[in-house]
Design a protein around this motif. Structure first.
Motif, PDB file in Angstrom:
ATOM      1  N   PHE A 188       0.807  -1.218   0.000  1.00 37.33           N
ATOM      2  CA  PHE A 188       0.000   0.000   0.000  1.00 37.33           C
ATOM      3  C   PHE A 188       0.845   1.274   0.000  1.00 37.33           C
ATOM      4  O   PHE A 188       0.323   2.353  -0.317  1.00 37.33           O
ATOM      5  N   ILE A 189       2.124   1.188   0.363  1.00 34.32           N
ATOM      6  CA  ILE A 189       2.933   2.403   0.477  1.00 34.32           C
ATOM      7  C   ILE A 189       4.044   2.467  -0.574  1.00 34.32           C
ATOM      8  O   ILE A 189       4.890   3.363  -0.515  1.00 34.32           O
ATOM      9  N   SER A 190       4.046   1.549  -1.541  1.00 37.01           N
ATOM     10  CA  SER A 190       5.137   1.502  -2.516  1.00 37.01           C
ATOM     11  C   SER A 190       4.766   2.074  -3.876  1.00 37.01           C
ATOM     12  O   SER A 190       5.489   1.885  -4.844  1.00 37.01           O
ATOM     13  N   GLY A 191       3.621   2.724  -3.971  1.00 34.64           N
ATOM     14  CA  GLY A 191       3.228   3.335  -5.237  1.00 34.64           C
ATOM     15  C   GLY A 191       2.725   2.346  -6.258  1.00 34.64           C
ATOM     16  O   GLY A 191       2.732   2.648  -7.455  1.00 34.64           O
ATOM     17  N   SER A 192       2.275   1.184  -5.821  1.00 32.48           N
ATOM     18  CA  SER A 192       1.812   0.180  -6.781  1.00 32.48           C
ATOM     19  C   SER A 192       0.520   0.603  -7.465  1.00 32.48           C
ATOM     20  O   SER A 192       0.304   0.285  -8.634  1.00 32.48           O
ATOM     21  N   PHE A 193      -0.357   1.303  -6.750  1.00 37.23           N
ATOM     22  CA  PHE A 193      -1.599   1.760  -7.380  1.00 37.23           C
ATOM     23  C   PHE A 193      -1.847   3.250  -7.166  1.00 37.23           C
ATOM     24  O   PHE A 193      -2.964   3.737  -7.338  1.00 37.23           O
ATOM     25  N   PHE A 194      -0.819   3.979  -6.784  1.00 35.85           N
ATOM     26  CA  PHE A 194      -0.920   5.434  -6.727  1.00 35.85           C
ATOM     27  C   PHE A 194       0.413   6.029  -7.165  1.00 35.85           C
ATOM     28  O   PHE A 194       1.434   5.346  -7.220  1.00 35.85           O
ATOM     29  N   SER A 195       0.389   7.293  -7.496  1.00 35.53           N
ATOM     30  CA  SER A 195       1.600   7.997  -7.889  1.00 35.53           C
ATOM     31  C   SER A 195       2.035   8.923  -6.763  1.00 35.53           C
ATOM     32  O   SER A 195       1.202   9.444  -6.012  1.00 35.53           O
ATOM     33  N   LEU A 196       3.338   9.114  -6.654  1.00 38.97           N
ATOM     34  CA  LEU A 196       3.841  10.058  -5.656  1.00 38.97           C
ATOM     35  C   LEU A 196       3.296  11.456  -5.926  1.00 38.97           C
ATOM     36  O   LEU A 196       3.148  12.268  -5.002  1.00 38.97           O
ATOM     37  N   GLN A 197       2.979  11.736  -7.192  1.00 37.51           N
ATOM     38  CA  GLN A 197       2.439  13.052  -7.548  1.00 37.51           C
ATOM     39  C   GLN A 197       1.031  13.273  -7.002  1.00 37.51           C
ATOM     40  O   GLN A 197       0.543  14.408  -6.966  1.00 37.51           O
ATOM     41  N   ASP A 198       0.365  12.187  -6.591  1.00 35.60           N
ATOM     42  CA  ASP A 198      -0.967  12.308  -6.010  1.00 35.60           C
ATOM     43  C   ASP A 198      -0.916  12.683  -4.531  1.00 35.60           C
ATOM     44  O   ASP A 198      -1.955  12.996  -3.942  1.00 35.60           O
ATOM     45  N   TYR A 203       4.127  15.355   2.601  1.00 35.81           N
ATOM     46  CA  TYR A 203       4.114  13.968   3.063  1.00 35.81           C
ATOM     47  C   TYR A 203       5.123  13.091   2.321  1.00 35.81           C
ATOM     48  O   TYR A 203       5.261  11.907   2.641  1.00 35.81           O
ATOM     49  N   TRP A 204       5.811  13.629   1.336  1.00 33.11           N
ATOM     50  CA  TRP A 204       6.776  12.840   0.570  1.00 33.11           C
ATOM     51  C   TRP A 204       7.878  12.230   1.434  1.00 33.11           C
ATOM     52  O   TRP A 204       8.266  11.087   1.202  1.00 33.11           O
ATOM     53  N   PRO A 205       8.428  12.954   2.423  1.00 32.37           N
ATOM     54  CA  PRO A 205       9.493  12.343   3.242  1.00 32.37           C
ATOM     55  C   PRO A 205       9.070  11.067   3.963  1.00 32.37           C
ATOM     56  O   PRO A 205       9.918  10.224   4.292  1.00 32.37           O
ATOM     57  N   PHE A 206       7.762  10.896   4.204  1.00 33.19           N
ATOM     58  CA  PHE A 206       7.288   9.687   4.877  1.00 33.19           C
ATOM     59  C   PHE A 206       7.255   8.480   3.943  1.00 33.19           C
ATOM     60  O   PHE A 206       7.127   7.341   4.398  1.00 33.19           O
ATOM     61  N   LEU A 207       7.369   8.733   2.639  1.00 35.86           N
ATOM     62  CA  LEU A 207       7.330   7.653   1.649  1.00 35.86           C
ATOM     63  C   LEU A 207       8.660   7.467   0.926  1.00 35.86           C
ATOM     64  O   LEU A 207       8.946   6.376   0.425  1.00 35.86           O
ATOM     65  N   ILE A 216       9.481   1.761  -8.780  1.00 38.95           N
ATOM     66  CA  ILE A 216       8.231   1.774  -9.542  1.00 38.95           C
ATOM     67  C   ILE A 216       8.048   3.101 -10.274  1.00 38.95           C
ATOM     68  O   ILE A 216       7.712   3.134 -11.468  1.00 38.95           O
ATOM     69  N   GLU A 217       8.271   4.210  -9.580  1.00 37.76           N
ATOM     70  CA  GLU A 217       8.095   5.521 -10.199  1.00 37.76           C
ATOM     71  C   GLU A 217       9.124   5.763 -11.305  1.00 37.76           C
ATOM     72  O   GLU A 217       8.809   6.344 -12.341  1.00 37.76           O
ATOM     73  N   LEU A 218      10.362   5.308 -11.090  1.00 41.06           N
ATOM     74  CA  LEU A 218      11.383   5.477 -12.127  1.00 41.06           C
ATOM     75  C   LEU A 218      11.067   4.632 -13.355  1.00 41.06           C
ATOM     76  O   LEU A 218      11.366   5.022 -14.484  1.00 41.06           O
ATOM     77  N   THR A 219      10.466   3.469 -13.145  1.00 35.23           N
ATOM     78  CA  THR A 219      10.089   2.623 -14.282  1.00 35.23           C
ATOM     79  C   THR A 219       8.977   3.274 -15.098  1.00 35.23           C
ATOM     80  O   THR A 219       9.005   3.252 -16.332  1.00 35.23           O
ATOM     81  N   ARG A 220       8.015   3.867 -14.424  1.00 35.88           N
ATOM     82  CA  ARG A 220       6.958   4.588 -15.142  1.00 35.88           C
ATOM     83  C   ARG A 220       7.549   5.765 -15.917  1.00 35.88           C
ATOM     84  O   ARG A 220       7.132   6.048 -17.044  1.00 35.88           O
ATOM     85  N   GLY A 228       7.357  12.062 -15.640  1.00 40.41           N
ATOM     86  CA  GLY A 228       8.193  12.808 -14.711  1.00 40.41           C
ATOM     87  C   GLY A 228       8.792  11.925 -13.637  1.00 40.41           C
ATOM     88  O   GLY A 228       8.294  10.828 -13.342  1.00 40.41           O
ATOM     89  N   ASP A 229       9.883  12.393 -13.035  1.00 33.90           N
ATOM     90  CA  ASP A 229      10.563  11.642 -11.974  1.00 33.90           C
ATOM     91  C   ASP A 229      10.770  12.492 -10.733  1.00 33.90           C
ATOM     92  O   ASP A 229      11.695  12.253  -9.952  1.00 33.90           O
ATOM     93  N   GLU A 230       9.891  13.453 -10.526  1.00 32.30           N
ATOM     94  CA  GLU A 230      10.023  14.338  -9.374  1.00 32.30           C
ATOM     95  C   GLU A 230       9.772  13.570  -8.084  1.00 32.30           C
ATOM     96  O   GLU A 230       8.812  12.809  -7.971  1.00 32.30           O
ATOM     97  N   GLY A 231      10.671  13.763  -7.129  1.00 29.65           N
ATOM     98  CA  GLY A 231      10.513  13.121  -5.822  1.00 29.65           C
ATOM     99  C   GLY A 231      11.212  11.790  -5.687  1.00 29.65           C
ATOM    100  O   GLY A 231      11.275  11.241  -4.585  1.00 29.65           O
ATOM    101  N   VAL A 232      11.736  11.235  -6.783  1.00 32.56           N
ATOM    102  CA  VAL A 232      12.426   9.946  -6.718  1.00 32.56           C
ATOM    103  C   VAL A 232      13.849  10.104  -7.256  1.00 32.56           C
ATOM    104  O   VAL A 232      14.140  11.043  -7.990  1.00 32.56           O
ATOM    105  N   SER A 233      14.701   9.167  -6.872  1.00 32.86           N
ATOM    106  CA  SER A 233      16.117   9.291  -7.221  1.00 32.86           C
ATOM    107  C   SER A 233      16.683   7.927  -7.585  1.00 32.86           C
ATOM    108  O   SER A 233      16.563   6.967  -6.808  1.00 32.86           O
TER     109      SER A 233
END
Length: 262
Positions: A188-198, A203-207, A216-220, A228-233
């Motif tokens: 539920f917290i790994s972005g499997s069915f939501f985007s960090l952009q949502d 709250y980004w530091p908590f994820l 997952i986000e980098l693969t998308r 976009g890849d904002e918030g991930v590295s």
């Protein structure tokens, strides 16, 4: 006269892993559904959650990606991670009777289980790509090397974590329960069915501590550059894999002989 064939350590290790891999195939597909369940399970999840997200989101696209493709990447990645982790964590104890043969070591069982899970997921991905074709969904890969890199690194991360928990379980059997408690929230917290952009930025530091979310986000982003890849590295994800690999291998090589003798 019998001819004695001499093999080096690498050849012996290769043959041991192949034998354990063949054993995984026999046990993994021993039920009636067999390989078909490996396809039906993720595809059913993807269709169900894609339909729910389309209805709730009010559109067929999620941040410039088709919702079905968005969900496919997320669910395939998280299922690959969780199933490989669980399989590798139980592989050491499951094959404990084979360690009486000096050629068989626990890490060989972990590698065999990990390779088995990877090949199953590759078959699932090919099946889903076939579904994309029949649904007339264009397969877009703006950066295929990034996608392949994230897949391989996430698989390796799950295998190393499986090695870590597999060794600990031999000392403390209750670690299986701890592993279950840890893995349940990851879905539920790994972005499997939501985007960090949502998620609101505060709250980004908590994820962001979660390397699976980065993968997952980098693969998308690798599939659709417009995502976009904002918030991930990529650097954080890579360093996380290196650190966890180092810790797991250090634990294994310092204690595997004592662990299997317990």
């Amino acid at each position: 006269m019998t001819t004695v064939i001499k093999r080096n350590k690498w050849e012996i290790w290769r043959d041991v892993i192949f034998a354990l891999f063949a054993r995984e195939i026999r046990t993994g597909f021993s039920d009636k559904l067999g390989l078909s369940w490996a396809f039906l399970n993720p595809i059913a999840f993807i269709f169900l959650l894609s339909a729910m997200k389309s209805v709730l989101g009010g559109g067929q696209d999620t941040h410039t990606m088709p919702t079905f493709v968005f969900m496919a990447y997320g669910l395939i990645f998280i299922q690959t991670f969780l199933q490989t982790l669980t399989s590798c964590a139980t592989a050491i104890k499951k094959n404990k009777s084979l360690y009486a043969f000096r050629q068989v070591q626990p890490i060989s069982a972990v590698l065999a289980s990990g390779i088995f899970e990877l090949l199953v997921k590759i078959a699932v991905v090919l099946g889903i790509f076939a579904i994309f074709y029949f649904m007339d969904i264009e397969i877009v890969m703006d950066n295929p090397l990034l996608i392949i890199y994230c897949i391989i690194m996430l698989w390796w991360l799950s295998m190393m974590l499986g090695l870590f928990f597999g060794v600990l379980t031999l000392y403390v059997p209750e670690m299986n329960k701890v592993l279950g408690l840890i893995t349940r929230p990851l879905f539920f917290i790994s972005g499997s069915f939501f985007s960090l952009q949502d998620i609101p930025r505060e709250y980004w530091p908590f994820l962001d501590w979660n390397p699976i979310l980065h993968a997952i986000e980098l693969t998308r982003f690798g599939a659709y550059r417009s995502y976009g890849d904002e918030g991930v590295s990529l650097l954080f994800f890579t360093l996380s894999v290196i650190v966890i690999t180092s810790i797991s291998l250090a634990l294994y090589y310092s204690s595997w002989r004592q662990a299997i003798s317990r």
